[in-house]
Write a protein that holds these residues in place. Structure first.
Motif, PDB file in Angstrom:
ATOM      1  N   THR A 104       0.854  -1.183   0.000  1.00  0.00           N
ATOM      2  CA  THR A 104       0.000   0.000   0.000  1.00  0.00           C
ATOM      3  C   THR A 104       0.895   1.239   0.000  1.00  0.00           C
ATOM      4  OG1 THR A 104      -0.140   0.086   2.409  1.00  0.00           O
ATOM      5  CG2 THR A 104      -1.874  -1.135   1.265  1.00  0.00           C
ATOM      6  N   HIS A 105       0.377   2.294  -0.583  1.00  0.00           N
ATOM      7  CA  HIS A 105       1.133   3.545  -0.620  1.00  0.00           C
ATOM      8  C   HIS A 105       0.157   4.702  -0.783  1.00  0.00           C
ATOM      9  CE1 HIS A 105       4.703   5.976  -0.978  1.00  0.00           C
ATOM     10  NE2 HIS A 105       4.237   6.530  -2.090  1.00  0.00           N
ATOM     11  N   GLU A 106       0.483   5.831  -0.172  1.00  0.00           N
ATOM     12  CA  GLU A 106      -0.355   7.020  -0.308  1.00  0.00           C
ATOM     13  C   GLU A 106       0.380   8.070  -1.125  1.00  0.00           C
ATOM     14  OE1 GLU A 106      -2.164  10.186   2.731  1.00  0.00           O
ATOM     15  OE2 GLU A 106      -3.126   8.203   2.822  1.00  0.00           O
ATOM     16  N   TYR A 107      -0.314   8.574  -2.131  1.00  0.00           N
ATOM     17  CA  TYR A 107       0.181   9.644  -2.984  1.00  0.00           C
ATOM     18  C   TYR A 107      -0.655  10.882  -2.685  1.00  0.00           C
ATOM     19  CZ  TYR A 107       2.027   5.757  -5.837  1.00  0.00           C
ATOM     20  OH  TYR A 107       2.673   4.639  -6.284  1.00  0.00           O
ATOM     21  N   GLU A 108      -0.183  12.040  -3.114  1.00  0.00           N
ATOM     22  CA  GLU A 108      -0.964  13.264  -3.010  1.00  0.00           C
ATOM     23  C   GLU A 108      -0.995  13.950  -4.371  1.00  0.00           C
ATOM     24  OE1 GLU A 108       0.845  15.612   0.100  1.00  0.00           O
ATOM     25  OE2 GLU A 108      -0.456  14.679   1.603  1.00  0.00           O
ATOM     26  N   PHE A 109      -2.173  14.448  -4.731  1.00  0.00           N
ATOM     27  CA  PHE A 109      -2.294  15.211  -5.968  1.00  0.00           C
ATOM     28  C   PHE A 109      -3.062  16.488  -5.676  1.00  0.00           C
ATOM     29  CE2 PHE A 109      -6.159  12.704  -5.891  1.00  0.00           C
ATOM     30  CZ  PHE A 109      -7.125  13.481  -6.516  1.00  0.00           C
ATOM     31  N   PHE A 110      -2.869  17.486  -6.537  1.00  0.00           N
ATOM     32  CA  PHE A 110      -3.553  18.760  -6.343  1.00  0.00           C
ATOM     33  C   PHE A 110      -4.590  18.982  -7.423  1.00  0.00           C
ATOM     34  CE2 PHE A 110       0.083  19.904  -9.028  1.00  0.00           C
ATOM     35  CZ  PHE A 110      -0.524  20.640 -10.031  1.00  0.00           C
ATOM     36  N   VAL A 111      -5.582  19.781  -7.059  1.00  0.00           N
ATOM     37  CA  VAL A 111      -6.545  20.329  -8.005  1.00  0.00           C
ATOM     38  C   VAL A 111      -6.465  21.838  -7.811  1.00  0.00           C
ATOM     39  CG1 VAL A 111      -8.974  20.513  -8.661  1.00  0.00           C
ATOM     40  CG2 VAL A 111      -8.056  18.308  -7.908  1.00  0.00           C
ATOM     41  N   ALA A 112      -6.087  22.551  -8.858  1.00  0.00           N
ATOM     42  CA  ALA A 112      -5.958  24.002  -8.792  1.00  0.00           C
ATOM     43  C   ALA A 112      -6.919  24.636  -9.792  1.00  0.00           C
ATOM     44  CB  ALA A 112      -4.527  24.430  -9.104  1.00  0.00           C
ATOM     45  N   VAL A 113      -7.611  25.675  -9.363  1.00  0.00           N
ATOM     46  CA  VAL A 113      -8.482  26.450 -10.240  1.00  0.00           C
ATOM     47  C   VAL A 113      -7.761  27.754 -10.537  1.00  0.00           C
ATOM     48  CG1 VAL A 113     -10.712  27.617 -10.456  1.00  0.00           C
ATOM     49  CG2 VAL A 113     -10.561  25.425  -9.238  1.00  0.00           C
ATOM     50  N   THR A 114      -7.665  28.085 -11.816  1.00  0.00           N
ATOM     51  CA  THR A 114      -6.999  29.325 -12.217  1.00  0.00           C
ATOM     52  C   THR A 114      -7.915  30.131 -13.122  1.00  0.00           C
ATOM     53  OG1 THR A 114      -6.027  28.548 -14.305  1.00  0.00           O
ATOM     54  CG2 THR A 114      -4.801  28.076 -12.286  1.00  0.00           C
ATOM     55  N   ARG A 115      -7.669  31.414 -13.192  1.00  0.00           N
ATOM     56  CA  ARG A 115      -8.238  32.212 -14.272  1.00  0.00           C
ATOM     57  C   ARG A 115      -7.438  31.774 -15.502  1.00  0.00           C
ATOM     58  NH1 ARG A 115     -12.631  35.801 -13.851  1.00  0.00           N
ATOM     59  NH2 ARG A 115     -11.684  36.671 -15.698  1.00  0.00           N
ATOM     60  N   THR A 116      -8.043  31.674 -16.648  1.00  0.00           N
ATOM     61  CA  THR A 116      -7.351  31.192 -17.832  1.00  0.00           C
ATOM     62  C   THR A 116      -6.063  31.979 -18.059  1.00  0.00           C
ATOM     63  OG1 THR A 116      -9.435  30.493 -18.806  1.00  0.00           O
ATOM     64  CG2 THR A 116      -7.574  30.750 -20.311  1.00  0.00           C
ATOM     65  N   ASN A 117      -4.936  31.238 -18.088  1.00  0.00           N
ATOM     66  CA  ASN A 117      -3.597  31.798 -18.299  1.00  0.00           C
ATOM     67  C   ASN A 117      -3.210  32.856 -17.272  1.00  0.00           C
ATOM     68  OD1 ASN A 117      -3.101  30.210 -20.614  1.00  0.00           O
ATOM     69  ND2 ASN A 117      -4.316  31.625 -21.837  1.00  0.00           N
ATOM     70  N   ARG A 118      -3.739  32.728 -16.061  1.00  0.00           N
ATOM     71  CA  ARG A 118      -3.415  33.690 -14.999  1.00  0.00           C
ATOM     72  C   ARG A 118      -3.093  32.943 -13.718  1.00  0.00           C
ATOM     73  NH1 ARG A 118      -7.916  38.358 -15.891  1.00  0.00           N
ATOM     74  NH2 ARG A 118      -7.360  38.811 -18.033  1.00  0.00           N
ATOM     75  N   ALA A 119      -3.126  33.669 -12.623  1.00  0.00           N
ATOM     76  CA  ALA A 119      -2.744  33.129 -11.317  1.00  0.00           C
ATOM     77  C   ALA A 119      -3.747  32.106 -10.791  1.00  0.00           C
ATOM     78  CB  ALA A 119      -2.607  34.271 -10.316  1.00  0.00           C
ATOM     79  N   VAL A 120      -3.266  31.296  -9.865  1.00  0.00           N
ATOM     80  CA  VAL A 120      -4.101  30.306  -9.192  1.00  0.00           C
ATOM     81  C   VAL A 120      -5.101  31.022  -8.283  1.00  0.00           C
ATOM     82  CG1 VAL A 120      -4.069  28.401  -7.539  1.00  0.00           C
ATOM     83  CG2 VAL A 120      -2.281  28.563  -9.282  1.00  0.00           C
ATOM     84  N   ILE A 121      -6.373  30.644  -8.394  1.00  0.00           N
ATOM     85  CA  ILE A 121      -7.428  31.187  -7.537  1.00  0.00           C
ATOM     86  C   ILE A 121      -7.516  30.364  -6.260  1.00  0.00           C
ATOM     87  CG2 ILE A 121      -9.910  31.568  -7.310  1.00  0.00           C
ATOM     88  CD1 ILE A 121      -9.961  31.930 -10.382  1.00  0.00           C
ATOM     89  N   ASP A 122      -7.494  29.040  -6.427  1.00  0.00           N
ATOM     90  CA  ASP A 122      -7.609  28.137  -5.284  1.00  0.00           C
ATOM     91  C   ASP A 122      -6.919  26.831  -5.628  1.00  0.00           C
ATOM     92  OD1 ASP A 122      -8.372  27.297  -2.761  1.00  0.00           O
ATOM     93  OD2 ASP A 122     -10.385  26.694  -3.365  1.00  0.00           O
ATOM     94  N   LYS A 123      -6.382  26.200  -4.615  1.00  0.00           N
ATOM     95  CA  LYS A 123      -5.694  24.920  -4.799  1.00  0.00           C
ATOM     96  C   LYS A 123      -5.964  24.060  -3.579  1.00  0.00           C
ATOM     97  CE  LYS A 123      -1.131  22.919  -4.711  1.00  0.00           C
ATOM     98  NZ  LYS A 123       0.199  23.183  -4.242  1.00  0.00           N
ATOM     99  N   GLU A 124      -6.226  22.786  -3.827  1.00  0.00           N
ATOM    100  CA  GLU A 124      -6.435  21.848  -2.730  1.00  0.00           C
ATOM    101  C   GLU A 124      -5.664  20.567  -3.014  1.00  0.00           C
ATOM    102  OE1 GLU A 124     -10.131  19.852  -0.221  1.00  0.00           O
ATOM    103  OE2 GLU A 124     -10.516  21.516  -1.584  1.00  0.00           O
ATOM    104  N   ILE A 125      -5.116  19.975  -1.947  1.00  0.00           N
ATOM    105  CA  ILE A 125      -4.366  18.721  -2.041  1.00  0.00           C
ATOM    106  C   ILE A 125      -5.293  17.581  -1.615  1.00  0.00           C
ATOM    107  CG2 ILE A 125      -2.359  17.427  -1.207  1.00  0.00           C
ATOM    108  CD1 ILE A 125      -1.550  19.904  -2.748  1.00  0.00           C
TER     109      ILE A 125
END
Length: 190
Positions: A104-125
């Motif tokens: 067994t192994h645990e990985y982490e991935f992110f989901v990030a919401v951005t304005r198109t071609n701009r800065a990250v608005i929100d990110k969650e792991i």
């Protein structure tokens, strides 16, 4: 540091996947079409795979675990001035190398919401726990993020103004490994 890496990667090329409406996300009338298109979704190229080594050295025999994002789909729903509600399906392939100490192994991935071609608005792991079947060193798994809400200022803002980016939560060393184009893929036994 990692948020800065994601912001830098947000402008990188995406591996785009399917995007469609999904009427099961909301109590909104199913007969009413979306205000516009869903946000673009994809995995960030430099973060769509991970190789974890058991100790120092990047030899094939030192690989503990690998992971790769093999597909991403986003379903969304929004009308009038309601926020965009989205569901994301992420398909993974995971590998266990010769140096792995567990099935067994645990990985982490992110989901990030951005304005198109701009800065990250929100990110969650998000964690994803993998159990390798007995005698198998490679397995696949789908993870579903059931509900992401993307607020809009008003009804004139469509989903085309946003991107949803997916990737493994990498250390600076893992990111450098990927950016250098190095990769180890574990193969199934024939």
């Amino acid at each position: 540091m990692r948020l800065t890496v994601i912001a830098a990667l947000a402008s990188s090329a995406l591996t785009l996947s399917a995007c469609s409406s999904f009427s099961g996300l909301s109590n909104l009338a199913e007969s009413t079409p979306n205000q516009g298109p869903c946000p673009a979704v994809g995995s960030v190229y430099e973060a769509q795979r991970i190789v974890e080594f058991a100790s120092e050295g990047e030899q094939y025999t030192n690989i503990a675990y690998t992971g790769e994002i093999t597909g991403v789909k986003l379903y969304c729903r929004y009308i009038d001035d309601n926020p965009i509600e989205a569901q994301i399906d992420v398909d993974f392939a995971f590998g266990r190398g010769q140096a792995a100490m567990s099935d067994t192994h645990e990985y982490e991935f992110f989901v990030a919401v951005t304005r198109t071609n701009r800065a990250v608005i929100d990110k969650e792991i998000f964690p994803v726990r993998v159990k390798f079947p007995k005698g198998e060193d490679v397995t696949t798994q789908r993870e579903t993020i059931g509900r992401i809400v993307i607020p809009r200022a008003d009804s004139s803002i469509s989903g085309a103004n946003f991107e949803v980016l997916i990737g493994f939560d990498l250390t600076p060393e893992q990111l450098a490994f990927n950016e250098a184009g190095r990769r180890y893929l574990l193969q199934t036994k024939d």
